[in-house]
Design a protein around this motif. Sequence first.
Motif, PDB file in Angstrom:
ATOM      1  N   GLN A 316       0.814  -1.209   0.000  1.00  0.00           N
ATOM      2  CA  GLN A 316       0.000   0.000   0.000  1.00  0.00           C
ATOM      3  C   GLN A 316       0.849   1.260   0.000  1.00  0.00           C
ATOM      4  N   ASP A 317       2.055   1.202   0.589  1.00  0.00           N
ATOM      5  CA  ASP A 317       2.911   2.393   0.673  1.00  0.00           C
ATOM      6  C   ASP A 317       4.065   2.370  -0.327  1.00  0.00           C
ATOM      7  N   TYR A 318       4.005   1.459  -1.292  1.00  0.00           N
ATOM      8  CA  TYR A 318       5.069   1.346  -2.295  1.00  0.00           C
ATOM      9  C   TYR A 318       4.833   2.343  -3.423  1.00  0.00           C
ATOM     10  N   GLY A 319       5.895   3.076  -3.787  1.00  0.00           N
ATOM     11  CA  GLY A 319       5.752   4.081  -4.828  1.00  0.00           C
ATOM     12  C   GLY A 319       6.616   3.835  -6.042  1.00  0.00           C
ATOM     13  N   GLY A 320       7.181   2.635  -6.187  1.00  0.00           N
ATOM     14  CA  GLY A 320       8.022   2.325  -7.328  1.00  0.00           C
ATOM     15  C   GLY A 320       9.479   2.195  -6.930  1.00  0.00           C
ATOM     16  N   PRO A 321      10.355   1.827  -7.877  1.00  0.00           N
ATOM     17  CA  PRO A 321      11.769   1.579  -7.567  1.00  0.00           C
ATOM     18  C   PRO A 321      12.473   2.751  -6.887  1.00  0.00           C
ATOM     19  N   GLU A 322      12.118   3.976  -7.226  1.00  0.00           N
ATOM     20  CA  GLU A 322      12.777   5.130  -6.613  1.00  0.00           C
ATOM     21  C   GLU A 322      12.120   5.548  -5.303  1.00  0.00           C
ATOM     22  N   VAL A 323      10.904   5.103  -5.075  1.00  0.00           N
ATOM     23  CA  VAL A 323      10.166   5.451  -3.857  1.00  0.00           C
ATOM     24  C   VAL A 323       9.701   4.133  -3.231  1.00  0.00           C
ATOM     25  N   TYR A 324      10.652   3.405  -2.655  1.00  0.00           N
ATOM     26  CA  TYR A 324      10.379   2.060  -2.154  1.00  0.00           C
ATOM     27  C   TYR A 324       9.338   2.065  -1.041  1.00  0.00           C
ATOM     28  N   ASN A 325       9.233   3.188  -0.309  1.00  0.00           N
ATOM     29  CA  ASN A 325       8.199   3.371   0.703  1.00  0.00           C
ATOM     30  C   ASN A 325       7.912   4.862   0.761  1.00  0.00           C
ATOM     31  N   ALA A 326       6.682   5.247   0.464  1.00  0.00           N
ATOM     32  CA  ALA A 326       6.372   6.674   0.300  1.00  0.00           C
ATOM     33  C   ALA A 326       6.697   7.481   1.549  1.00  0.00           C
ATOM     34  N   LEU A 327       6.357   6.961   2.723  1.00  0.00           N
ATOM     35  CA  LEU A 327       6.592   7.720   3.955  1.00  0.00           C
ATOM     36  C   LEU A 327       8.076   7.803   4.286  1.00  0.00           C
ATOM     37  N   LEU A 328       8.795   6.675   4.197  1.00  0.00           N
ATOM     38  CA  LEU A 328      10.233   6.712   4.500  1.00  0.00           C
ATOM     39  C   LEU A 328      10.987   7.571   3.482  1.00  0.00           C
ATOM     40  N   TYR A 329      10.558   7.523   2.231  1.00  0.00           N
ATOM     41  CA  TYR A 329      11.184   8.372   1.217  1.00  0.00           C
ATOM     42  C   TYR A 329      10.974   9.845   1.552  1.00  0.00           C
ATOM     43  N   SER A 330       9.769  10.198   1.963  1.00  0.00           N
ATOM     44  CA  SER A 330       9.467  11.595   2.271  1.00  0.00           C
ATOM     45  C   SER A 330      10.203  12.073   3.516  1.00  0.00           C
ATOM     46  N   VAL A 331      10.207  11.258   4.565  1.00  0.00           N
ATOM     47  CA  VAL A 331      10.857  11.701   5.800  1.00  0.00           C
ATOM     48  C   VAL A 331      12.364  11.784   5.614  1.00  0.00           C
ATOM     49  N   ASP A 332      12.925  10.922   4.778  1.00  0.00           N
ATOM     50  CA  ASP A 332      14.360  11.000   4.492  1.00  0.00           C
ATOM     51  C   ASP A 332      14.710  12.325   3.821  1.00  0.00           C
ATOM     52  N   ARG A 333      13.902  12.758   2.873  1.00  0.00           N
ATOM     53  CA  ARG A 333      14.167  14.017   2.185  1.00  0.00           C
ATOM     54  C   ARG A 333      14.007  15.215   3.116  1.00  0.00           C
ATOM     55  N   GLU A 334      13.054  15.117   4.044  1.00  0.00           N
ATOM     56  CA  GLU A 334      12.794  16.238   4.949  1.00  0.00           C
ATOM     57  C   GLU A 334      13.859  16.364   6.040  1.00  0.00           C
ATOM     58  N   VAL A 335      14.344  15.233   6.549  1.00  0.00           N
ATOM     59  CA  VAL A 335      15.223  15.271   7.726  1.00  0.00           C
ATOM     60  C   VAL A 335      16.696  15.405   7.346  1.00  0.00           C
ATOM     61  N   ARG A 336      17.013  15.156   6.094  1.00  0.00           N
ATOM     62  CA  ARG A 336      18.422  15.129   5.684  1.00  0.00           C
ATOM     63  C   ARG A 336      19.118  16.457   6.001  1.00  0.00           C
ATOM     64  N   LEU A 337      20.236  16.360   6.701  1.00  0.00           N
ATOM     65  CA  LEU A 337      20.992  17.545   7.114  1.00  0.00           C
ATOM     66  C   LEU A 337      22.221  17.669   6.222  1.00  0.00           C
ATOM     67  N   ARG A 338      22.158  18.632   5.302  1.00  0.00           N
ATOM     68  CA  ARG A 338      23.264  18.809   4.368  1.00  0.00           C
ATOM     69  C   ARG A 338      24.438  19.503   5.053  1.00  0.00           C
ATOM     70  N   ARG A 339      25.625  19.112   4.640  1.00  0.00           N
ATOM     71  CA  ARG A 339      26.844  19.600   5.294  1.00  0.00           C
ATOM     72  C   ARG A 339      26.945  21.121   5.256  1.00  0.00           C
ATOM     73  N   GLN A 340      26.585  21.715   4.129  1.00  0.00           N
ATOM     74  CA  GLN A 340      26.696  23.166   4.011  1.00  0.00           C
ATOM     75  C   GLN A 340      25.731  23.867   4.965  1.00  0.00           C
ATOM     76  N   VAL A 341      24.516  23.326   5.111  1.00  0.00           N
ATOM     77  CA  VAL A 341      23.555  23.914   6.051  1.00  0.00           C
ATOM     78  C   VAL A 341      24.081  23.790   7.480  1.00  0.00           C
ATOM     79  N   ALA A 342      24.637  22.623   7.815  1.00  0.00           N
ATOM     80  CA  ALA A 342      25.168  22.426   9.165  1.00  0.00           C
ATOM     81  C   ALA A 342      26.269  23.429   9.477  1.00  0.00           C
ATOM     82  N   ALA A 343      27.151  23.669   8.491  1.00  0.00           N
ATOM     83  CA  ALA A 343      28.294  24.544   8.721  1.00  0.00           C
ATOM     84  C   ALA A 343      27.926  26.024   8.658  1.00  0.00           C
ATOM     85  N   GLU A 344      26.988  26.394   7.772  1.00  0.00           N
ATOM     86  CA  GLU A 344      26.709  27.807   7.543  1.00  0.00           C
ATOM     87  C   GLU A 344      25.486  28.322   8.303  1.00  0.00           C
ATOM     88  N   VAL A 345      24.644  27.422   8.803  1.00  0.00           N
ATOM     89  CA  VAL A 345      23.453  27.853   9.530  1.00  0.00           C
ATOM     90  C   VAL A 345      23.514  27.377  10.981  1.00  0.00           C
TER      91      VAL A 345
END
Length: 368
Positions: A316-345
């Motif tokens: 029910q939560d499968y979104g295809g090969p690039e979106v193996y789980n819609a919720l985990l895919y979305s939360v991963d994109r939202e929570v990801r802390l990029r190095r430049q943001v960590a250093a500059e913000v």
Amino acid sequence: MADFLDKLSRVVDENRSALLEGLRPEGRPSALDLGAFVSRHWQALPARSGAAMRPAYAVDGSLSQIDLDNGSYLIIAQALCIGQDAFEDSQVDVQVLPPTTPRPTAARFADLVQRYRELSLAAEVAAHRLPEGSLLYLDGALYGLLPQLFPSAEDEDALRDLPELVLERYLRLMQVARERRIDLVAIAKTSREATHAKIWLEAGPAPSGAQIPADVSDSGMLQRWTEGRTGLSAPVLLGRWGFTGGSAALLEREDLRRAPAIASCFIRLSPWDEVLRVDLPGWQAGDETTLADPMRGRPLPGGADALSRTVEHLRQDYGGPEVYNALLYSVDREVRLRRQVAAEVYLPLIGQMLALPLRPDRSSRRFL
């Protein structure tokens, strides 16, 4: 700009045999016919049940480690939970390790900080904010974490009480999930061990002297010898398998002995997609075995049918090969802390609040 392509091609050609052997070690001769062995343990997905979708949520975390110009390590970890009806909750942590901390110890400390925040958030929302009977996805394998939660003699001081805190949060999550009938489903995108295959082999029958080659993994064998078919691997129940060496002492703890054994399998929901590892508490698959049982690992009683509800969730939560789980895919994109943001913000904000000048070391600044 330097051109390395000609030299790269020459090196690849000169080392062709060794590179292929490293990339496809499962192709080596073996007393066990790996292709036939894997095929016997790959089965069709259970029939669709048509069950109504349940309220679903997902937790994931991210980490940034900044090496400061005074030699200290600054660690920033954050965890996020998202789900139905725009639900959102989060946690964040900031830690500093002194310059004398060995780099491997600092890396383990940082990983434990992230694990603690993810499990702490998961336990908190499961206990107080999610509706009873809902579904909570976790990122990564559920079982492999536990045997790692013992401090070795050389880094016990540096890790402080983090292993104990992570274990306490894990056990708390198990407890509240069961009390409130919340299904936990952990999904790992990679697996570097052959635990499942070894359990299948022990369960037999197998030729005399047959063994799983030391340099192959469950996921590697399944990727090669299932011919891209949808399905799932024969599920296993993981008990004391991973508790060896120093981690075996953890099983003397009564609170851990009451923790559930973990049901686990690999699954492919779409033809030719990569296989995913799925872990869940054994009770969700109808098995009440705990870690107090001397069982190391065995095929899951009930087999694939015992996981039919979990498979339905995943479909029910499968979104295809690039979106193996819609919720985990979305939360991963939202929570990801990029190095430049960590250093500059994040870093300037922390420095301002502490009234201390903080900046990355020279090596790190080159890549910002």
